[in-house]
Design an enzyme around this catalytic site. Structure first.
Site, mmCIF file in Angstrom:
data_model
loop_
_atom_site.group_PDB
_atom_site.id
_atom_site.type_symbol
_atom_site.label_atom_id
_atom_site.label_comp_id
_atom_site.label_asym_id
_atom_site.label_seq_id
_atom_site.Cartn_x
_atom_site.Cartn_y
_atom_site.Cartn_z
ATOM 1 N N ASP A 75 1.512 3.553 -6.263
ATOM 2 C CA ASP A 75 1.138 4.274 -5.039
ATOM 3 C C ASP A 75 2.074 3.845 -3.912
ATOM 4 O OD1 ASP A 75 -0.918 6.027 -3.609
ATOM 5 O OD2 ASP A 75 -0.914 4.240 -2.362
ATOM 6 N N HIS A 128 -2.778 4.625 7.187
ATOM 7 C CA HIS A 128 -2.466 3.317 6.597
ATOM 8 C C HIS A 128 -2.574 2.151 7.583
ATOM 9 C CE1 HIS A 128 1.443 3.678 8.549
ATOM 10 N NE2 HIS A 128 1.723 4.781 7.853
ATOM 11 N N HIS A 143 -5.997 3.359 3.739
ATOM 12 C CA HIS A 143 -5.198 3.441 2.531
ATOM 13 C C HIS A 143 -4.249 2.242 2.462
ATOM 14 C CE1 HIS A 143 -5.909 7.733 1.224
ATOM 15 N NE2 HIS A 143 -6.554 7.664 2.368
ATOM 16 N N ASP A 174 -4.938 1.095 -3.523
ATOM 17 C CA ASP A 174 -5.062 2.429 -4.106
ATOM 18 C C ASP A 174 -4.575 2.437 -5.558
ATOM 19 O OD1 ASP A 174 -6.045 3.235 -1.713
ATOM 20 O OD2 ASP A 174 -4.409 4.587 -1.195
#
Length: 243
Positions: free
Chosen positions: A7, A57, A152, A157
């Protein structure tokens, strides 16, 4: 078989607009078992994140300023993924950014360094047509705990996607969850015999890892002028009342 669950986090939605990768997280799976040999890098993208991406993020320009560039981590990253089957959720997005970063270094596209790329979003659409198939939705569907995922993050993730992928391809709900003793049924209603769960390999963080982790949290605290979300544990689930 060696598989890498991958990811990325980026400064925006499109490499064509000059956006860059700022985080890569990889989780290694060997013969359907987590090996604990993972790879994670924060990356200095050499530009600011777009407002929408930053909200996703939470990695600020100041936090990333002293991190290595993609050019500096590329040799280690390519050695790590070389020849493996790569598992990505919405693969065209991540591969598009990886291809753009590699092109800046005059290196071949990402697909030429690996065995193949598998897109779990496409897999999920085929398995669950007409339903939500985001990573959060799949975690809920397969009973994988993700309450700690408030922002995130590349490695987080990837770790969640590893459980989702193994659940999607094995017929079990999770590497670690209790199946409750109930029989699973296939599409024709016949009971499926589930393979026994493999031992989960847990690699404890060493003193240096803990120190580096604390440095990251302290920097994030400074950026948000308070305590960052990773210092808080979610409350335990409420127990259902006894009948």
């Amino acid at each position: 078989m060696r598989q890498i669950i991958l990811d990325t986090e980026t400064t925006g939605l499109s490499p064509r607009a000059g956006n860059r990768i700022l985080e890569i997280g990889c989780v290694e799976v060997l013969n359907r078992q987590l090996s604990g040999h993972n790879l994670h890098h924060y990356i200095n993208p050499q530009r600011d994140s777009e407002e929408g991406a930053l909200a996703v993020h939470g990695l600020t320009t100041d936090f990333l300023r002293d991190k290595p560039t993609f050019a500096q981590i590329a040799p280690e990253f390519l050695d790590y993924v070389r020849g493996a089957q790569i598992i990505i959720h919405n693969a065209p997005f991540d591969v598009g950014f990886l291809d753009a970063e590699l092109a800046l270094l005059d290196l071949p596209p990402f697909s030429e360094h690996v065995a193949e790329v598998v897109d779990t979003l496409q897999m999920a659409k085929e398995l669950h047509p007409g339903r939500r198939n985001s990573l959060d939705a799949l975690c809920d569907r397969y009973g994988i705990a993700n309450a700690h995922r408030t922002l995130h993050g590349g490695l987080l993730d990837a770790a969640l996607l590893a459980e989702v992928y193994l659940a999607m391809t094995r017929g079990q709900n999770s590497l670690t969850m209790d199946l409750g003793g109930g029989d699973e049924e296939g599409a024709d209603g016949a009971a499926l015999e589930l393979a026994p769960l493999a031992d989960v390999i847990v690699v404890a963080a060493g003193e240096e890892d803990q120190r580096l982790h604390e440095d990251v949290l302290n920097q994030l605290d400074k950026e948000v002028r308070g305590a960052c979300v990773w210092r808080f544990e979610p409350p335990p689930p409420e127990e259902a009342p006894q009948a």
